[in-house]
Design an enzyme around this catalytic site. Structure first.
Site, PDB file in Angstrom:
ATOM      1  N   ASN A   1      -4.605  -6.385   9.680  1.00 20.31           N
ATOM      2  CA  ASN A   1      -5.720  -7.214   9.205  1.00 20.31           C
ATOM      3  C   ASN A   1      -5.239  -8.076   8.041  1.00 20.31           C
ATOM      4  OD1 ASN A   1      -8.109  -8.316   8.456  1.00 20.31           O
ATOM      5  ND2 ASN A   1      -9.113  -6.405   7.865  1.00 20.31           N
TER       6      ASN A   1
ATOM      7  N   ASP B   1       2.524  -6.867   2.461  1.00 23.74           N
ATOM      8  CA  ASP B   1       1.345  -6.078   2.873  1.00 23.74           C
ATOM      9  C   ASP B   1       1.803  -4.780   3.544  1.00 23.74           C
ATOM     10  OD1 ASP B   1      -1.235  -5.231   3.303  1.00 23.74           O
ATOM     11  OD2 ASP B   1      -1.728  -6.753   4.799  1.00 23.74           O
TER      12      ASP B   1
ATOM     13  N   HIS C   1       1.296   3.842   8.235  1.00 22.39           N
ATOM     14  CA  HIS C   1       0.351   4.680   8.981  1.00 22.39           C
ATOM     15  C   HIS C   1       1.123   5.651   9.861  1.00 22.39           C
ATOM     16  CE1 HIS C   1      -3.419   2.848   7.864  1.00 22.39           C
ATOM     17  NE2 HIS C   1      -2.975   1.643   8.165  1.00 22.39           N
TER      18      HIS C   1
ATOM     19  N   ASP D   1      -8.473  -5.221  -1.935  1.00 24.89           N
ATOM     20  CA  ASP D   1      -7.799  -5.480  -0.664  1.00 24.89           C
ATOM     21  C   ASP D   1      -8.071  -4.416   0.385  1.00 24.89           C
ATOM     22  OD1 ASP D   1      -6.030  -6.994   1.051  1.00 24.89           O
ATOM     23  OD2 ASP D   1      -4.817  -5.191   0.987  1.00 24.89           O
TER      24      ASP D   1
ATOM     25  N   HIS E   1       0.869  -1.177   0.000  1.00 27.58           N
ATOM     26  CA  HIS E   1       0.000   0.000   0.000  1.00 27.58           C
ATOM     27  C   HIS E   1       0.910   1.232   0.000  1.00 27.58           C
ATOM     28  CE1 HIS E   1      -3.622  -2.412   0.960  1.00 27.58           C
ATOM     29  NE2 HIS E   1      -2.763  -3.170   1.610  1.00 27.58           N
TER      30      HIS E   1
ATOM     31  N   HIS F   1      -2.396 -12.548   1.933  1.00 27.47           N
ATOM     32  CA  HIS F   1      -2.011 -12.624   3.359  1.00 27.47           C
ATOM     33  C   HIS F   1      -2.777 -13.656   4.196  1.00 27.47           C
ATOM     34  CE1 HIS F   1      -5.521 -10.068   3.671  1.00 27.47           C
ATOM     35  NE2 HIS F   1      -4.906  -8.953   3.333  1.00 27.47           N
TER      36      HIS F   1
END
Ligand SMILES: [Zn+2]
Length: 455
Positions: A282, A309, A313, A156, A66, A236
């Site tokens: 997650n 993944d 953040h 996703d 991401h 994942h």
């Protein structure tokens, strides 16, 4: 571009069944040749890189990151994310669609590719959403997204609840020769959750997500794929039961591939006691038996690839203001109602691009996998999923190469990450093995130092 001879390394290229001391010659952005060490003369003007003691492998490929761009530049941008990728040894990463706006139109896909072209770092493969706005109701125009450059499809972050819509998506993408990557979570079974449903959740007094929320949905979606006659990819995976379902599906002829993340192979639910929100993602970190099952599946071939993944953040999204004090020295008490609520609100995800190689080499050092299998898991198999021109060092291939020193000892220092975010559960951990040099298209984009030039 001039020629580069990478000399004396242990060249590992599973696609060609090579694992030995080889020299590798690169020119004009392509692989020219590889020959047993000492058999290749460097042409006039070629730079020579001494790779003795290192592995020389096809550039690593991550099928699941991401990059938060467009939309969340405080967390990551395409530039910072691709530089973090290069520093971690990755030459190609697949960027998920849950940006703002969502990557569900050719314009967003083209924006992502344009941004990537302006950065001297890893390549970007755009992942298109499956449904418009990740809303789960209306399919994107798959052909238009492929035309714009999308190479994988995924909602996703969210599951696709409507089985009929998923069947239609699998049929359409399968016909076009592409694959859907699924985030498997039955939200009815999962409920409002903060972490894995188990002993630690009970101790902290927060609600857990049962393992069956993942595996139940995996079983359903395998049935959907069987009916649609199309391949599918499972993102994942985190539970033993999901892996059993994959094995069963393959025995029944379903073309299913799957990935596991380094954190799920390394940590279990106990890490939440020490790290709180930095161990929250997650799917959540699971119980010890699930971790053991994942590690066995990495070794026996059930899991096709390691994918980070990578999910950056900022401190605010992670609720560090409310929570940092709770987990400063480990948490051995039930959280207060407010603390439990803050942990529940903390965004899911951890950064992973700059720690993946070191964590994967731990699996080698523990005797679980061979270096060759590591290259299959981190280069060859993800390249195949993305239909990327990558994954091998055969003559004529793009010169995407990673030089790894498997013995290099280092300590994870989030302040030094090239990623804009610091949310790792591995801060302070001593690791062995890291990327020393990363080449993309014959250009050195990382050599142990920050590379900041524009392409
Ligand atoms: Zn996901």
């Amino acid at each position: 571009l001039s020629a580069i001879l990478i000399a004396g390394g242990r060249l590992i290229d599973p696609a060609r069944d090579i694992d030995g001391a080889f020299d590798l010659l690169i020119a004009d952005g392509r692989i020219v040749a590889s020959k047993p060490a000492g058999m290749l003369a460097a042409p006039d003007g070629a730079a020579t890189i001494d790779a003795r003691g290192c592995w020389v492998v096809p550039g690593l490929v991550d099928a699941h990151v991401h990059l938060r761009d467009p939309g969340y530049p405080r967390k990551e941008t395409i530039a910072s994310g691709l530089r973090a990728a290069a520093a971690g040894g990755f030459t190609t990463v697949a960027a998920m669609a849950n940006t703002s706006p969502v990557n569900d139109t050719p314009d967003v896909t083209r924006y992502m590719l344009e941004q990537a072209r302006s950065v001297r770092a890893a390549r970007l493969v755009p992942v298109s959403a499956v449904t418009k706005g990740l809303g789960g109701r209306e399919l994107v125009d798959f052909a238009a997204m492929i035309e714009a450059g999308a190479r994988l499809f995924s909602d996703d972050g969210l599951p696709i609840d409507d089985a009929a819509l998923l069947a239609e998506a699998l049929e359409q993408t399968g016909r076009l020769g592409y694959v859907v990557s699924l985030h498997e979570e039955d939200r009815v079974i999962a409920g409002e959750w903060t972490m894995h449903e188990g002993e630690v959740a009970r101790q902290l007094g927060v609600r857990g997500m049962p393992a069956a929320a993942e595996s139940g949905r995996v079983v359903r979606d395998i049935a959907v794929a069987l009916r649609a006659g199309a391949p599918l990819h499972l993102a994942h995976l985190s539970t033993a039961a999901s892996l059993e379902a994959v094995r069963c599906a393959r025995r029944n002829g379903v073309a299913v591939t799957c990935e596991a993340a380094p954190h799920h192979l390394t940590l279990d639910e106990e890490a939440v006691l020490r790290l709180g929100p930095d161990a929250k993602m997650n799917p959540p970190l699971r119980g010890r038996q699930d971790v053991q099952a994942l590690r066995a599946a990495i070794a026996d071939g059930t899991i096709d690839m390691i994918a980070t993944d990578h999910a950056p953040h900022d401190a605010e999204s992670k609720q560090l203001g409310a929570l940092a004090h709770c987990f400063a020295d480990g948490c051995s008490r039930t959280l207060s109602a407010e603390e439990g609520q803050a942990l529940g609100l903390a965004s899911n995800g951890v950064v992973g691009l700059e720690t993946a190689v070191g964590l994967a080499i731990r699996l080698v050092d523990e005797g679980l996998i061979t270096p060759r299998r590591l290259v299959e898991l981190m280069a060859l198999n993800p390249a195949r999923l993305l239909r990327a021109e990558a994954g091998t060092l055969a003559a004529g291939a793009a010169a995407d190469v990673t030089v790894i020193d498997p013995g290099r000892e280092w300590q994870v220092a989030p302040a030094k990450f090239l990623s804009r975010s610091r949310n790792t559960p591995f801060a302070g951990m001593h690791l062995k093995g890291r990327a020393m040099m990363t080449l993309v298209g014959g250009e050195i984009v990382y050599d142990g130092r920050v590379v900041n030039g524009a392409r």
